[in-house]
Scaffold this motif. Sequence first.
Motif, mmCIF file in Angstrom:
data_model
loop_
_atom_site.group_PDB
_atom_site.id
_atom_site.type_symbol
_atom_site.label_atom_id
_atom_site.label_comp_id
_atom_site.label_asym_id
_atom_site.label_seq_id
_atom_site.Cartn_x
_atom_site.Cartn_y
_atom_site.Cartn_z
ATOM 1 N N ASP A 10 42.668 42.709 34.745
ATOM 2 C CA ASP A 10 43.846 41.846 34.548
ATOM 3 C C ASP A 10 43.579 40.444 35.096
ATOM 4 O O ASP A 10 43.994 39.448 34.516
ATOM 5 N N ALA A 11 42.895 40.380 36.236
ATOM 6 C CA ALA A 11 42.648 39.091 36.892
ATOM 7 C C ALA A 11 41.653 38.239 36.105
ATOM 8 O O ALA A 11 41.707 37.003 36.160
ATOM 9 N N ILE A 12 40.745 38.876 35.365
ATOM 10 C CA ILE A 12 39.740 38.142 34.596
ATOM 11 C C ILE A 12 40.378 37.407 33.416
ATOM 12 O O ILE A 12 39.940 36.320 33.053
ATOM 13 N N ALA A 13 41.412 37.996 32.834
ATOM 14 C CA ALA A 13 41.990 37.455 31.592
ATOM 15 C C ALA A 13 42.274 35.950 31.642
ATOM 16 O O ALA A 13 41.847 35.222 30.749
ATOM 17 N N PRO A 14 42.969 35.427 32.669
ATOM 18 C CA PRO A 14 43.265 33.985 32.678
ATOM 19 C C PRO A 14 42.170 33.136 33.320
ATOM 20 O O PRO A 14 42.313 31.918 33.428
ATOM 21 N N LEU A 15 41.079 33.757 33.731
ATOM 22 C CA LEU A 15 40.066 33.073 34.537
ATOM 23 C C LEU A 15 39.175 32.174 33.682
ATOM 24 O O LEU A 15 38.690 32.582 32.633
ATOM 25 N N ALA A 16 38.956 30.948 34.154
ATOM 26 C CA ALA A 16 38.002 30.041 33.506
ATOM 27 C C ALA A 16 36.619 30.685 33.557
ATOM 28 O O ALA A 16 36.346 31.531 34.410
ATOM 29 N N ASP A 17 35.730 30.271 32.645
ATOM 30 C CA ASP A 17 34.396 30.872 32.578
ATOM 31 C C ASP A 17 33.660 30.815 33.908
ATOM 32 O O ASP A 17 32.914 31.724 34.249
ATOM 33 N N ASP A 18 33.839 29.721 34.647
ATOM 34 C CA ASP A 18 33.163 29.595 35.941
ATOM 35 C C ASP A 18 34.119 29.890 37.100
ATOM 36 O O ASP A 18 33.882 29.496 38.224
ATOM 37 N N GLY A 19 35.199 30.598 36.796
ATOM 38 C CA GLY A 19 36.211 30.904 37.811
ATOM 39 C C GLY A 19 35.756 31.964 38.804
ATOM 40 O O GLY A 19 34.763 32.663 38.600
ATOM 41 N N ILE A 20 36.525 32.061 39.877
ATOM 42 C CA ILE A 20 36.211 32.956 40.990
ATOM 43 C C ILE A 20 37.416 33.842 41.267
ATOM 44 O O ILE A 20 38.553 33.378 41.220
ATOM 45 N N ILE A 21 37.150 35.094 41.560
ATOM 46 C CA ILE A 21 38.194 35.989 42.053
ATOM 47 C C ILE A 21 37.867 36.300 43.507
ATOM 48 O O ILE A 21 36.758 36.741 43.818
ATOM 49 N N TRP A 22 38.811 36.033 44.390
ATOM 50 C CA TRP A 22 38.684 36.423 45.795
ATOM 51 C C TRP A 22 39.560 37.651 46.007
ATOM 52 O O TRP A 22 40.765 37.579 45.815
#
Length: 142
Positions: free
Chosen positions: A76-88
């Motif tokens: 779910d968290a990946i869906a809105p993430l920019a290509d170079d985004g980070i999940i903490w």
Amino acid sequence: MVPEGGPSSYGQKLGIQKDHVVQELGWDEDSDDDIRADVEDASGGELLDEDADEVVDVVLLWWRDGDGDLVDRLMDAIAPLADDGIIWVLTPKTGKPGHVLPAEIAESAPTAGLMQTSSANLGDWSASRLVQPKSKAAGRHS
């Protein structure tokens, strides 16, 4: 509460930069308001909530033992993430209620298509930095 050594630098530890769009998932009453405020200060904007539909640079995912399936939540968290985004993924430290074993994050990340790259110490919380592998992110532009 200010950590020893001066003003809080949670935003710095998490690599938050001015104008980063940050979405917060999994907030609850035990979430650390100092971390949240410092991230907002570093980015210069308010944290987006779970209902936001913007592309985001960073996702702060508060995660505790008993919150459900981490792989599903990461997807779910990946869906809105920019290509170079980070999940903490922020989890309570060892000995705190809701503590999550590091192995759970290490095993869930690749299943969700993420790589764990580093971690940060944030007071009573531990943060694990997850990113999309470059080859996978590059393939999303097609």
